[in-house]
Design an enzyme around this catalytic site. Sequence first.
Site, PDB file in Angstrom:
ATOM      1  N   CYS A   1      -5.857   2.004  -7.758  1.00  0.00           N
ATOM      2  CA  CYS A   1      -5.576   2.350  -9.143  1.00  0.00           C
ATOM      3  C   CYS A   1      -4.185   2.962  -9.242  1.00  0.00           C
ATOM      4  CB  CYS A   1      -6.584   3.311  -9.754  1.00  0.00           C
ATOM      5  SG  CYS A   1      -8.245   2.639  -9.781  1.00  0.00           S
TER       6      CYS A   1
ATOM      7  N   ARG B   1      -1.510  -1.518  -6.552  1.00  0.00           N
ATOM      8  CA  ARG B   1      -2.579  -0.554  -6.289  1.00  0.00           C
ATOM      9  C   ARG B   1      -3.926  -1.039  -6.814  1.00  0.00           C
ATOM     10  NH1 ARG B   1      -0.253   4.704  -5.002  1.00  0.00           N
ATOM     11  NH2 ARG B   1      -2.362   5.485  -5.133  1.00  0.00           N
TER      12      ARG B   1
ATOM     13  N   TRP C   1      -8.484  -0.857  -9.730  1.00  0.00           N
ATOM     14  CA  TRP C   1      -9.225  -1.505  -8.644  1.00  0.00           C
ATOM     15  C   TRP C   1     -10.637  -0.997  -8.811  1.00  0.00           C
ATOM     16  CZ3 TRP C   1     -12.221  -0.347  -4.362  1.00  0.00           C
ATOM     17  CH2 TRP C   1     -12.386  -1.381  -3.429  1.00  0.00           C
TER      18      TRP C   1
ATOM     19  N   ASN D   1      -8.206   7.774 -11.221  1.00  0.00           N
ATOM     20  CA  ASN D   1      -8.217   7.114  -9.917  1.00  0.00           C
ATOM     21  C   ASN D   1      -9.144   7.922  -9.028  1.00  0.00           C
ATOM     22  OD1 ASN D   1      -7.633   5.872  -7.493  1.00  0.00           O
ATOM     23  ND2 ASN D   1      -5.620   6.828  -7.246  1.00  0.00           N
ATOM     24  N   GLY D   2     -10.044   7.260  -8.305  1.00  0.00           N
ATOM     25  CA  GLY D   2     -10.954   7.984  -7.425  1.00  0.00           C
ATOM     26  C   GLY D   2     -12.395   7.664  -7.766  1.00  0.00           C
TER      27      GLY D   2
ATOM     28  N   GLU E   1      -3.043  -8.672  14.446  1.00  0.00           N
ATOM     29  CA  GLU E   1      -2.310  -8.585  13.177  1.00  0.00           C
ATOM     30  C   GLU E   1      -2.080  -9.987  12.604  1.00  0.00           C
ATOM     31  OE1 GLU E   1      -1.664  -6.570  11.013  1.00  0.00           O
ATOM     32  OE2 GLU E   1       0.195  -7.108   9.994  1.00  0.00           O
TER      33      GLU E   1
ATOM     34  N   LYS F   1      -3.453 -11.033   8.892  1.00  0.00           N
ATOM     35  CA  LYS F   1      -2.586 -11.562   7.833  1.00  0.00           C
ATOM     36  C   LYS F   1      -3.172 -12.865   7.281  1.00  0.00           C
ATOM     37  CE  LYS F   1      -0.690  -8.762   7.002  1.00  0.00           C
ATOM     38  NZ  LYS F   1      -0.466  -7.454   7.514  1.00  0.00           N
TER      39      LYS F   1
ATOM     40  N   GLU G   1      -6.445 -12.187   5.161  1.00  0.00           N
ATOM     41  CA  GLU G   1      -6.296 -11.540   3.857  1.00  0.00           C
ATOM     42  C   GLU G   1      -5.461 -12.359   2.883  1.00  0.00           C
ATOM     43  OE1 GLU G   1      -4.490  -7.661   4.066  1.00  0.00           O
ATOM     44  OE2 GLU G   1      -3.076  -8.300   5.587  1.00  0.00           O
TER      45      GLU G   1
ATOM     46  N   HIS H   1     -15.081 -14.333  28.468  1.00  0.00           N
ATOM     47  CA  HIS H   1     -16.279 -13.496  28.297  1.00  0.00           C
ATOM     48  C   HIS H   1     -17.010 -13.844  27.008  1.00  0.00           C
ATOM     49  CE1 HIS H   1     -15.080 -11.222  31.788  1.00  0.00           C
ATOM     50  NE2 HIS H   1     -13.847 -11.227  31.296  1.00  0.00           N
TER      51      HIS H   1
ATOM     52  N   LYS I   1      -3.578  -2.121  -2.542  1.00  0.00           N
ATOM     53  CA  LYS I   1      -2.562  -1.687  -1.590  1.00  0.00           C
ATOM     54  C   LYS I   1      -2.937  -0.361  -0.919  1.00  0.00           C
ATOM     55  CE  LYS I   1       1.561  -1.948   0.310  1.00  0.00           C
ATOM     56  NZ  LYS I   1       1.494  -2.828   1.490  1.00  0.00           N
TER      57      LYS I   1
HETATM   58  C1  F6R Z   1      -3.074  -5.179   5.748  1.00  0.00           C
HETATM   59  C2  F6R Z   1      -2.860  -3.859   5.199  1.00  0.00           C
HETATM   60  C3  F6R Z   1      -3.903  -2.832   5.423  1.00  0.00           C
HETATM   61  C4  F6R Z   1      -3.269  -1.432   5.582  1.00  0.00           C
HETATM   62  C5  F6R Z   1      -4.371  -0.366   5.661  1.00  0.00           C
HETATM   63  C6  F6R Z   1      -3.778   1.014   5.849  1.00  0.00           C
HETATM   64  O1  F6R Z   1      -1.998  -6.031   5.477  1.00  0.00           O
HETATM   65  O2  F6R Z   1      -1.881  -3.610   4.541  1.00  0.00           O
HETATM   66  O3  F6R Z   1      -4.713  -3.145   6.511  1.00  0.00           O
HETATM   67  O4  F6R Z   1      -2.479  -1.421   6.729  1.00  0.00           O
HETATM   68  O5  F6R Z   1      -5.131  -0.390   4.487  1.00  0.00           O
HETATM   69  O6  F6R Z   1      -2.942   1.346   4.790  1.00  0.00           O
HETATM   70  P1  F6R Z   1      -1.895   2.533   4.914  1.00  0.00           P
HETATM   71  O7  F6R Z   1      -0.889   2.121   5.923  1.00  0.00           O
HETATM   72  O8  F6R Z   1      -1.314   2.676   3.546  1.00  0.00           O
HETATM   73  O9  F6R Z   1      -2.673   3.735   5.346  1.00  0.00           O
END
Ligand code: F6R
Length: 618
Positions: free
Chosen positions: A2, A30, A78, A104-105, A487, A491, A494, A510, A613
């Site tokens: 949010c 967000r 969100w 937010n929350g 990673e 990527k 997502e 394994h 985000k």
């Molecule tokens: C994936 C991604 C998330 C963040 C995770 C932590 O692309 O962006 O996995 O890395 O939510 O977020 P921060 O770094 O803001 O604590």
Amino acid sequence: MCGIIGYVGRENSERPLEVAREALARLQYRGYDSAGIVVANELGLSFAKRAGKLAALEEQLAAHPLPLASAAIGHTRWATHGGPTDRNAHPHMSQDGSVAVVHNGILENHALLRQELIEAGVEFQSETDTEVAAHLIARAHAAIGDLAQAMRSVARRLEGAFTLLAVAADNPHLVVGARRTSPLVVGLGEGENFLGSDVAAFIARTDQALELGQDQVVTITPESVTVTDFDGRAVEPRRFTVDWDASAAVKGGFPTFMDKEIHDQPNAVRDTLLGRVSRAGRMQLDELRIDESLLRAVDKIVVIACGTASYAGQVAKYAIEHWCRIPVEVELAHEFRYRDPVVDQQTLVVAISQSGETMDTIMAIRHAREQGAKVVAVVNTMGSTIARESDAALYTHAGPEVAVASTKAFLAQIAATYLLGLYLAEARGTMFPDEVRSVMRELDAVPAKIQRVIDGEAAIRRLASEMKDATSVLFLGRHVGYPVAMEGALKLKELAYIHAEGFAAGELKHGPIALIDQGQPVFVVVPSPRGRDVLHDKVLSNIQEVRARGARTLVVAEEGDRAAAAHADTVFWVPRTPTLLAPLVSVVPLQIFACALASAKGLDVDQPRNLAKSVTVE
Ligand code: F6R
């Protein structure tokens, strides 16, 4: 999660609406389930809100413009309680229309409060937890006649995490905010002031900001900012200057923010490394306010983070253990918090977070500090909760990251943890100063190498379009290549909604090798042949094992590594880089691949479905 903006200026004008629209555009990362704005003028409150992305709200505003006003609050959502519908979008109005609220929350005691309000005759318009706050604040305001006091009295009754902003119809010259755990910062203007869920809300308007603490209420008017605790005692907030460049938060000619942020990576790493070596050649991390003698006494490091940031931590583990000879554990913050972790005064906790607002990480650092551990935060966002609540903050200088999927912040996090490792190695005497300097020289050469990988992106993009119908992709790596593989898989999941898994290559036999059949695409991150030969050779064996079973091998290898190329269906070359630093270059082709494949599928690269985000709820 949010995005929130609050604004108040001197006169009735279009500015409040303009500021709110601009902020919501910047804060969309967000949350993007719905958006809404309410403006305040002498005639009262007027609002617009819509489910869907910001474009839907913009359409509504074009059809039904909001009036000139002196204050505004806005929200991009969100969804937590209540689906993403028009009715559940914020702002939420009190029954009599006298107060509007954005939030937010999560209000954990909303059900109880809702029941109490229903019994008192309130008719609810939405399924959200937020709406209880609108009614409660309006009732308290009607009784007390002061919005800040009303906010304080309601905040004391709320349980859970919240940032709440409120405006009242009877006073369009102020906006009141409250925060508990969820983020809220103040932007200071000339004859106007701002509130934001993070500084991105107002960076185009001011670089002067105030941090708000836990359980505080803030009142902004055009000329003043007043902060108190929930009991009304005055509080002096800390002022800071935002060193982000507002232009960094626009696409700058790239099709998506993610494309742009991938291209920003050489600078993100360069800026993070900048100014970290003193004239005398010693590591200097000015922000690190932890006494060196304490750092020397540390007997264990625990890295806590989530998602991509946790993979930066996994990379750091290999480097810090090698350089400092201290055991390093890497923990997902949510797992760390809810077991009984062994940490004490000799433990250094390193919390890694781009946003600085990830609730799981916040809860974990609070827990670690309660056990006596010192916490160093590696964060990108100034004024964020994690930076404020840690003993020291080491800032990454990636600038604002807008695309939901992290790229440049990831590289900056890895670079920052290398700096921390070298600093500790120097402080603890596990490396000679000339060894530290030699690693720093190698690090300084990395941004140009990242640029070379980016310059070769066309081949990766071609492969991505060709593979757009893939339904499963596997990623393998060993040593520092293992977190890179994870990673790469994250990527792809997502962004492109493709099932992807990252494995330690040694783990193949394994179990995971059973997944390999004819044509299964497998990315393999190959370590440098000049590093530990054993590692290189072992990964080559792994490539052969999957190839023999029909896999299509897509190999990320160091320039000139003919042996790796011999086993690859496709090779992506990366420049020679020392093994421990190699993730900074070897992850880049995987980022470009995921971004290009999602674009080829016509997906929204910057705002993947169901994600936000900053994950500001547990
Ligand atoms: C994936 C991604 C998330 C963040 C995770 C932590 O692309 O962006 O996995 O890395 O939510 O977020 P921060 O770094 O803001 O604590």
